[in-house]
Design a protein around this motif. Structure first.
Motif, mmCIF file in Angstrom:
data_model
loop_
_atom_site.group_PDB
_atom_site.id
_atom_site.type_symbol
_atom_site.label_atom_id
_atom_site.label_comp_id
_atom_site.label_asym_id
_atom_site.label_seq_id
_atom_site.Cartn_x
_atom_site.Cartn_y
_atom_site.Cartn_z
ATOM 1 N N PHE A 113 -49.576 -80.909 72.072
ATOM 2 C CA PHE A 113 -50.156 -81.325 73.328
ATOM 3 C C PHE A 113 -51.333 -82.264 73.147
ATOM 4 O O PHE A 113 -52.531 -81.725 72.571
ATOM 5 C CB PHE A 113 -50.507 -80.091 73.986
ATOM 6 N N ALA A 114 -51.481 -83.403 73.895
ATOM 7 C CA ALA A 114 -52.617 -84.265 74.110
ATOM 8 C C ALA A 114 -53.020 -84.258 75.370
ATOM 9 O O ALA A 114 -52.467 -84.914 76.181
ATOM 10 C CB ALA A 114 -52.274 -85.709 73.760
ATOM 11 N N PRO A 115 -54.045 -83.459 75.806
ATOM 12 C CA PRO A 115 -54.406 -83.270 77.063
ATOM 13 C C PRO A 115 -55.364 -84.317 77.576
ATOM 14 O O PRO A 115 -55.756 -85.170 76.969
ATOM 15 C CB PRO A 115 -55.612 -81.962 77.243
ATOM 16 N N ALA A 116 -55.080 -84.522 78.880
ATOM 17 C CA ALA A 116 -56.004 -85.545 79.739
ATOM 18 C C ALA A 116 -56.156 -85.083 81.180
ATOM 19 O O ALA A 116 -55.245 -84.813 81.825
ATOM 20 C CB ALA A 116 -55.324 -87.047 79.688
ATOM 21 N N ALA A 145 -60.733 -86.610 74.501
ATOM 22 C CA ALA A 145 -61.632 -87.476 74.123
ATOM 23 C C ALA A 145 -62.815 -87.598 75.260
ATOM 24 O O ALA A 145 -62.281 -87.005 76.463
ATOM 25 C CB ALA A 145 -61.197 -88.981 73.720
ATOM 26 N N SER A 146 -64.058 -87.913 74.949
ATOM 27 C CA SER A 146 -64.801 -87.947 75.942
ATOM 28 C C SER A 146 -64.977 -89.528 76.268
ATOM 29 O O SER A 146 -65.270 -90.506 75.452
ATOM 30 C CB SER A 146 -66.476 -87.427 75.485
ATOM 31 N N GLY A 147 -65.461 -89.800 77.463
ATOM 32 C CA GLY A 147 -65.680 -91.051 78.091
ATOM 33 C C GLY A 147 -65.539 -91.386 79.430
ATOM 34 O O GLY A 147 -65.344 -90.510 80.263
ATOM 35 N N SER A 154 -67.672 -89.718 83.820
ATOM 36 C CA SER A 154 -67.506 -89.812 82.597
ATOM 37 C C SER A 154 -67.586 -88.207 81.895
ATOM 38 O O SER A 154 -68.214 -87.431 82.583
ATOM 39 C CB SER A 154 -68.388 -90.388 81.677
ATOM 40 N N GLY A 155 -66.951 -87.907 80.793
ATOM 41 C CA GLY A 155 -66.944 -86.682 80.166
ATOM 42 C C GLY A 155 -65.777 -86.487 79.354
ATOM 43 O O GLY A 155 -64.936 -87.316 79.369
ATOM 44 N N PRO A 156 -65.690 -85.371 78.728
ATOM 45 C CA PRO A 156 -64.488 -84.961 78.072
ATOM 46 C C PRO A 156 -63.333 -84.840 79.002
ATOM 47 O O PRO A 156 -63.436 -84.137 80.046
ATOM 48 C CB PRO A 156 -64.708 -83.577 77.552
ATOM 49 N N GLY A 157 -62.134 -85.377 78.673
ATOM 50 C CA GLY A 157 -60.956 -85.215 79.690
ATOM 51 C C GLY A 157 -59.995 -86.683 79.268
ATOM 52 O O GLY A 157 -58.944 -86.458 79.651
ATOM 53 N N ARG A 158 -60.567 -87.426 78.556
ATOM 54 C CA ARG A 158 -59.740 -88.875 78.422
ATOM 55 C C ARG A 158 -58.527 -88.524 77.411
ATOM 56 O O ARG A 158 -58.813 -87.823 76.372
ATOM 57 C CB ARG A 158 -60.731 -89.982 77.696
ATOM 58 N N ARG A 222 -65.768 -91.262 67.661
ATOM 59 C CA ARG A 222 -65.785 -90.267 68.698
ATOM 60 C C ARG A 222 -64.454 -90.070 69.050
ATOM 61 O O ARG A 222 -64.026 -88.774 69.165
ATOM 62 C CB ARG A 222 -66.557 -90.697 70.039
ATOM 63 N N ASN A 223 -63.540 -90.893 69.479
ATOM 64 C CA ASN A 223 -62.078 -90.660 69.793
ATOM 65 C C ASN A 223 -61.233 -90.044 68.615
ATOM 66 O O ASN A 223 -60.304 -89.558 68.742
ATOM 67 C CB ASN A 223 -61.566 -91.934 70.286
ATOM 68 N N ALA A 224 -61.789 -90.351 67.434
ATOM 69 C CA ALA A 224 -61.109 -89.492 66.277
ATOM 70 C C ALA A 224 -61.729 -88.200 65.723
ATOM 71 O O ALA A 224 -61.371 -87.614 64.814
ATOM 72 C CB ALA A 224 -61.423 -90.643 65.068
#
Length: 412
Positions: A113-116, A145-147, A154-158, A222-224
């Motif tokens: 699962f890759a959440p967003a 990811a955060s952004g 902005s924040g964690p959720g991307r 960061r995304n990694a």
């Protein structure tokens, strides 16, 4: 490999087209199952064109094929992206209201699962409980990811970048423990922008660096999944969200910050444009221009070689630890040699593990949104080229760094 790609109903669904392309270009057979809500963002025609397979989200299509059972049974891997809060809740509670949730219940292979979603939704106790339930049952759930999110927040959720999801999916199938994100658990220190060396309270010696490449590297790391520390000299772009920022101005300030940060860093990327020289004397007052005096003479002295010092510090105090030191070289050719010749000599002189080489000029690299680089390795592997937007180049560099960390033996 047979992959089921479930697409949730979030704005990030558009990014999943790139993930699908990565799967198909790697030779995998992909069946896409979008939720009904997701088709408001990306239509089924897109998924059919990119996958080469028919697309449905109903258990009543092609009933004779028993798709709600068959797809899950036959899949070697199921990936859900974006995994919305709603989808995570349905999966955790075993609901089976459409073809995707049925397939999740029937899946025999690994599930990723890759959440967003919005930050508050991701951090809500109900979502966190659902994530822990799924992980407890053996499913892999990435950290988002955060952004920047939809709107001004902005924040964690991307949604993690498609390449990061692809890498995690391949690692999961191979049974590796690093499936979450290739740099998860790593600390990466990145320098960015251009240093400024003061002449007086008004003037300074500087360079044309905008900081765009360094910021793009911070975002890619960061995304990694890395914890990112950005040593920010003068930049024309804002620092990204979700990273620690330490401001510096001069080469000496950057040296002090970099040597201190290296102590707990797994990776150091020196992408800042550091002044080679600084004025020997700095005037306390503005240097005046007078008709009755001679032109001023500015004497320069060398700045320390920060990259070389980082390598020496690593070799002295972290021998064999596997810390990776990455340098940048902005080079121009001349009658004595071309760009790569100068870069190869610099790589051997500095002793860093990777050297990212830019061919610079008045209208190249500095301040631009695109870039073309060559990545040289001290280990002697073939030079690797990367080009495109600075975001794309940064992602290629971070993928190379991830490979080096996971495949190269510790340095003596």
């Amino acid at each position: 490999m047979r992959i089921v790609l479930g697409v949730g109903g979030g704005i990030a669904a558009y990014k999943v087209a790139s993930l699908l392309r990565l799967f198909t270009e790697a030779g995998h057979d992909v069946s896409v199952i979008p939720t009904e809500a997701s088709t408001r963002f990306v239509g089924t025609a897109t998924w059919e064109a990119l996958s080469g397979n028919p697309v449905s989200n109903s258990v009543f299509d092609d009933v004779h094929l028993v798709n709600h059972v068959r797809l899950g049974h036959e899949a070697d891997l199921v990936v859900v992206a974006p995994a919305t809060a709603d989808l995570l809740a349905k999966a955790a509670t075993g609901q089976a209201g459409d073809l995707l949730t049925n397939t999740l219940l029937m899946a025999h292979g690994p599930v990723l699962f890759a959440p967003a979603m919005h930050t508050e939704m991701w951090q809500h106790a109900a979502t966190r409980a659902n994530v822990e339930t799924l992980r407890g049952r053996g499913a892999a759930v990435l950290e988002p990811a955060s952004g920047r999110l939809t709107g001004a927040d902005s924040g964690p959720g991307r949604l993690p970048e498609p390449q990061a999801i692809f890498d995690a999916a391949m690692a999961l199938v191979q049974g590796r423990s690093d499936y979450q994100l290739p740099l998860a658990g790593r600390t990466v220190t990145i320098s960015a922008g251009g240093t400024r060396e003061p002449l007086d309270p008004v003037r300074f010696l500087g360079n044309r660096s905008s900081g765009k490449q360094g910021v793009a590297l911070a975002v890619a790391a960061r995304n990694a999944g890395a914890t990112v520390r950005l040593l920010a000299a003068h930049m024309e772009v804002p620092a990204p969200a979700g990273v620690e920022v330490q401001r510096v101005e001069t080469a000496l300030e950057l040296r002090e910050a970099a040597l201190a940060a290296a102590a707990d860093s797994d990776v150091i990327i020196m992408s800042a444009a550091v002044a080679d020289f600084r004025p020997a004397e700095v005037s306390d007052t503005k240097i005046k221009k007078r008709d009755d005096t001679a032109d001023p003479v500015i004497t320069l002295v060398r700045n320390p070689d920060i990259l070389q010092e980082l390598v020496e510090q690593r070799n002295a105090s972290r021998a064999g630890s596997g810390q990776l030191v990455v340098g940048f070289a902005a080079e121009t050719g001349d009658s004595q040699g071309d760009v790569l010749a100068y870069a190869e000599a610099k790589l051997q002189r500095k002793g860093c593990d990777l050297l990212v080489v830019n061919h610079v000029g008045m209208d190249k690299v500095f301040g631009q949104d695109s870039n073309a680089v060559v990545i040289l390795s001290r280990a002697g592997s073939e030079p690797q080229e990367a080009s495109g937007t600075k975001t794309e180049v940064s992602e290629a560099i971070v993928r190379r760094i991830s490979f080096e960390l996971n495949h190269v033996s510790p340095r003596a």
